[in-house]
Design a protein around this motif. Structure first.
Motif, PDB file in Angstrom:
ATOM      1  N   GLN A   1     -48.699 -61.059 -85.248  1.00  0.00           N
ATOM      2  CA  GLN A   1     -49.666 -60.083 -84.745  1.00  0.00           C
ATOM      3  C   GLN A   1     -50.951 -60.184 -85.585  1.00  0.00           C
ATOM      4  OE1 GLN A   1     -48.836 -55.929 -85.398  1.00  0.00           O
ATOM      5  NE2 GLN A   1     -49.777 -55.329 -83.471  1.00  0.00           N
TER       6      GLN A   1
ATOM      7  N   ARG B   1     -52.512 -60.967 -80.244  1.00  0.00           N
ATOM      8  CA  ARG B   1     -52.061 -59.607 -79.930  1.00  0.00           C
ATOM      9  C   ARG B   1     -50.558 -59.658 -79.694  1.00  0.00           C
ATOM     10  NH1 ARG B   1     -54.625 -55.664 -75.871  1.00  0.00           N
ATOM     11  NH2 ARG B   1     -52.930 -54.532 -76.868  1.00  0.00           N
TER      12      ARG B   1
ATOM     13  N   ASP C   1     -48.578 -58.189 -77.705  1.00  0.00           N
ATOM     14  CA  ASP C   1     -48.120 -58.200 -76.306  1.00  0.00           C
ATOM     15  C   ASP C   1     -48.204 -59.586 -75.682  1.00  0.00           C
ATOM     16  OD1 ASP C   1     -48.533 -54.954 -75.781  1.00  0.00           O
ATOM     17  OD2 ASP C   1     -49.969 -55.880 -77.140  1.00  0.00           O
TER      18      ASP C   1
ATOM     19  N   ASN D   1     -38.996 -53.938 -78.979  1.00  0.00           N
ATOM     20  CA  ASN D   1     -39.513 -53.216 -77.816  1.00  0.00           C
ATOM     21  C   ASN D   1     -40.421 -54.114 -76.978  1.00  0.00           C
ATOM     22  OD1 ASN D   1     -40.851 -52.627 -80.472  1.00  0.00           O
ATOM     23  ND2 ASN D   1     -42.500 -51.905 -79.163  1.00  0.00           N
TER      24      ASN D   1
ATOM     25  N   SER E   1     -41.929 -41.387 -87.518  1.00  0.00           N
ATOM     26  CA  SER E   1     -41.703 -40.143 -88.271  1.00  0.00           C
ATOM     27  C   SER E   1     -41.527 -38.950 -87.334  1.00  0.00           C
ATOM     28  CB  SER E   1     -42.890 -39.881 -89.200  1.00  0.00           C
ATOM     29  OG  SER E   1     -44.035 -39.566 -88.419  1.00  0.00           O
ATOM     30  N   GLY E   2     -42.074 -39.036 -86.141  1.00  0.00           N
ATOM     31  CA  GLY E   2     -42.012 -37.906 -85.210  1.00  0.00           C
ATOM     32  C   GLY E   2     -43.245 -37.017 -85.289  1.00  0.00           C
TER      33      GLY E   2
ATOM     34  N   THR F   1     -46.413 -37.599 -84.559  1.00  0.00           N
ATOM     35  CA  THR F   1     -47.312 -37.667 -83.398  1.00  0.00           C
ATOM     36  C   THR F   1     -46.797 -36.764 -82.278  1.00  0.00           C
ATOM     37  OG1 THR F   1     -47.920 -39.933 -83.937  1.00  0.00           O
ATOM     38  CG2 THR F   1     -48.350 -39.231 -81.682  1.00  0.00           C
TER      39      THR F   1
HETATM   40  O1  PRT Z   1     -53.255 -54.786 -80.945  1.00  0.00           O
HETATM   41  P1  PRT Z   1     -51.827 -55.103 -80.650  1.00  0.00           P
HETATM   42  O2  PRT Z   1     -51.503 -55.074 -79.180  1.00  0.00           O
HETATM   43  O3  PRT Z   1     -51.404 -56.385 -81.326  1.00  0.00           O
HETATM   44  O4  PRT Z   1     -50.955 -53.946 -81.370  1.00  0.00           O
HETATM   45  P2  PRT Z   1     -50.315 -52.605 -80.784  1.00  0.00           P
HETATM   46  O5  PRT Z   1     -51.305 -51.514 -80.944  1.00  0.00           O
HETATM   47  O6  PRT Z   1     -49.720 -52.842 -79.444  1.00  0.00           O
HETATM   48  O7  PRT Z   1     -49.067 -52.414 -81.736  1.00  0.00           O
HETATM   49  P3  PRT Z   1     -48.914 -51.656 -83.139  1.00  0.00           P
HETATM   50  O8  PRT Z   1     -49.586 -52.448 -84.211  1.00  0.00           O
HETATM   51  O9  PRT Z   1     -49.240 -50.216 -83.035  1.00  0.00           O
HETATM   52  O10 PRT Z   1     -47.326 -51.761 -83.279  1.00  0.00           O
HETATM   53  C1  PRT Z   1     -46.689 -52.993 -83.363  1.00  0.00           C
HETATM   54  C2  PRT Z   1     -45.185 -52.764 -83.389  1.00  0.00           C
HETATM   55  O11 PRT Z   1     -44.839 -51.934 -84.513  1.00  0.00           O
HETATM   56  C3  PRT Z   1     -44.607 -52.010 -82.215  1.00  0.00           C
HETATM   57  O12 PRT Z   1     -44.432 -52.823 -81.077  1.00  0.00           O
HETATM   58  C4  PRT Z   1     -43.287 -51.506 -82.779  1.00  0.00           C
HETATM   59  O13 PRT Z   1     -42.286 -52.508 -82.672  1.00  0.00           O
HETATM   60  C5  PRT Z   1     -43.583 -51.298 -84.271  1.00  0.00           C
HETATM   61  N1  PRT Z   1     -43.708 -49.860 -84.632  1.00  0.00           N
HETATM   62  C6  PRT Z   1     -42.987 -49.235 -85.600  1.00  0.00           C
HETATM   63  C7  PRT Z   1     -44.517 -48.928 -84.074  1.00  0.00           C
HETATM   64  C8  PRT Z   1     -44.268 -47.716 -84.720  1.00  0.00           C
HETATM   65  N2  PRT Z   1     -43.324 -47.940 -85.673  1.00  0.00           N
HETATM   66  C9  PRT Z   1     -45.008 -46.539 -84.343  1.00  0.00           C
HETATM   67  N3  PRT Z   1     -44.780 -45.470 -84.912  1.00  0.00           N
HETATM   68  N4  PRT Z   1     -45.452 -49.009 -83.103  1.00  0.00           N
HETATM   69  C10 PRT Z   1     -46.156 -47.916 -82.752  1.00  0.00           C
HETATM   70  N5  PRT Z   1     -45.974 -46.671 -83.325  1.00  0.00           N
HETATM   71  C11 PRT Z   1     -46.867 -45.588 -82.830  1.00  0.00           C
HETATM   72  C12 PRT Z   1     -46.339 -44.881 -81.573  1.00  0.00           C
HETATM   73  O14 PRT Z   1     -46.746 -45.588 -80.425  1.00  0.00           O
HETATM   74  C13 PRT Z   1     -46.960 -43.500 -81.673  1.00  0.00           C
HETATM   75  O15 PRT Z   1     -48.288 -43.515 -81.212  1.00  0.00           O
HETATM   76  O16 PRT Z   1     -47.004 -44.557 -83.790  1.00  0.00           O
HETATM   77  C14 PRT Z   1     -46.993 -43.285 -83.161  1.00  0.00           C
HETATM   78  C15 PRT Z   1     -45.744 -42.541 -83.559  1.00  0.00           C
HETATM   79  O17 PRT Z   1     -45.527 -42.578 -84.929  1.00  0.00           O
HETATM   80  P4  PRT Z   1     -44.943 -41.288 -85.683  1.00  0.00           P
HETATM   81  O18 PRT Z   1     -44.713 -41.737 -87.091  1.00  0.00           O
HETATM   82  O19 PRT Z   1     -45.984 -40.208 -85.595  1.00  0.00           O
HETATM   83  O20 PRT Z   1     -43.646 -40.906 -84.993  1.00  0.00           O
END
Ligand code: PRT
Ligand code: ZN
Length: 285
Positions: free
Chosen positions: A9, A51, A53, A72, A161-162, A164
């Motif tokens: 990534q 990226r 995805d 995922n 963490s939960g 968000t």
């Molecule tokens: O730009 P690009 O497409 O490369 O990145 P992206 O924005 O799609 O992905 P990115 O960097 O956010 O996440 C990459 C990967 O990290 C994800 O596909 C997951 O496998 C892993 N990962 C682990 C997470 C999280 N933890 C996570 N907490 N990805 C996203 N989150 C986000 C979630 O979507 C939500 O918005 O964090 C938020 C929730 O976090 P908490 O801690 O508040 O619960």
């Protein structure tokens, strides 16, 4: 000589940890400097920064041979690629959540409701398995605001963490998937690339085994040794060395990080003293 192309990534939650893993495997690479591709001077590997995805498709098409993504993203992509190794970092879960004031009594809640997500494939499989008929609203970001703007009654999103969910007035009600970073691999690697991948996997496993284990040293009276050997489920039988102090020995072994605190109490009760626990840098099984 042929090289393995690994896709990482470019910028995100997996970037730093993926690079650290390669470093721990002894693989050097020049400081990216924003380049899209960089080659290692000491291992037959090229790194492509993409990226996350896009990585499954590139690996399926052979543009990259292997890649590091979240499980995922791997499952959602439905591409014909395989998981070569689970890497143990960036753990999270894909969960269903609803507004916190909802009186939630079970999955039936989602019948005939709208659920917003960026993971329509995983979610529709899940609903199908559980015989739920819901409308999936596909959105690419800020999924957590969908209920408050009236787009959906629930969401399905990644949670770690939960916080968000909490700060958007939502509560997690079902876990759809547990995820972590994985090394995905093309299904048709040439033999020379497979050999490089095997070498890489050997190193990754040595690094990850080391993280899961600790080296333990302790002193004990010889009479306590049989009991202590029973408590320590080491790699092999422990190493036992006599101490200058008459009737005492020093014992060395390896224990799992997860069992550590339970075992320490048992060891003390069995007569162990001067217990030292040290990290292991690499562990070859
Ligand atoms: O730009 P690009 O497409 O490369 O990145 P992206 O924005 O799609 O992905 P990115 O960097 O956010 O996440 C990459 C990967 O990290 C994800 O596909 C997951 O496998 C892993 N990962 C682990 C997470 C999280 N933890 C996570 N907490 N990805 C996203 N989150 C986000 C979630 O979507 C939500 O918005 O964090 C938020 C929730 O976090 P908490 O801690 O508040 O619960
Ligand atoms: Zn992404």
């Amino acid at each position: 000589m042929s090289k393995l192309k690994i896709a990482l990534q470019k910028a995100g939650r997996l970037s730093e940890k993926s690079l650290v893993l390669l470093e721990e495997c002894g693989i050097k690479f020049p400081n990216g400097g924003g380049k899209l591709i960089t080659e290692s001077p000491n291992f037959p590997i090229d790194i492509l920064f993409l990226r996350d995805d896009d990585i499954p498709q590139y690996v399926e098409q052979g543009v990259a041979d292997v890649g590091i993504i979240g499980e995922n993203v791997f499952l959602e992509s439905r591409k014909d690629i395989g998981i070569a190794e689970k890497l143990g970092f960036s753990a999270c879960r894909l969960s269903l959540a609803v507004p916190k004031e909802v009186h939630y009594t079970g999955l039936d809640f989602f019948n005939h409701k709208r659920v917003a997500t960026s993971y329509p494939n995983i979610l529709s499989d899940y609903f199908q398995r559980h015989k739920i008929t819901a409308t999936i609203e596909v959105i690419s970001g800020s999924v957590e605001i969908s209920p408050s703007i009236g787009l959906a009654e629930g969401i399905c999103d990644l949670v770690s963490s939960g916080s968000t969910l909490f700060s958007n007035g939502l509560k997690e009600v079902e876990k759809v998937l547990s995820s972590q970073a994985v090394l995905v691999s093309s299904r048709n690697l040439a033999a020379d690339k497979q050999a490089i991948l095997a070498k890489l996997l050997f190193r990754i496993r040595a690094v990850n085994n080391a993280k899961e284990n600790k080296y333990i040293l302790l002193n004990a009276p010889n009479s306590a040794l049989p009991r202590i050997e029973d408590i320590l489920p080491g790699m092999n039988s422990p190493t036992i060395l006599p101490l200058a102090k008459e009737g005492w020995s020093s014992l060395h072994s390896v224990i799992g990080e997860d069992k550590f605190w339970d075992i320490i109490d048992e060891l003390k009760a069995a007569g162990a003293e001067g217990i030292l626990v040290v990290p292991i840098e690499k562990m070859i099984l």
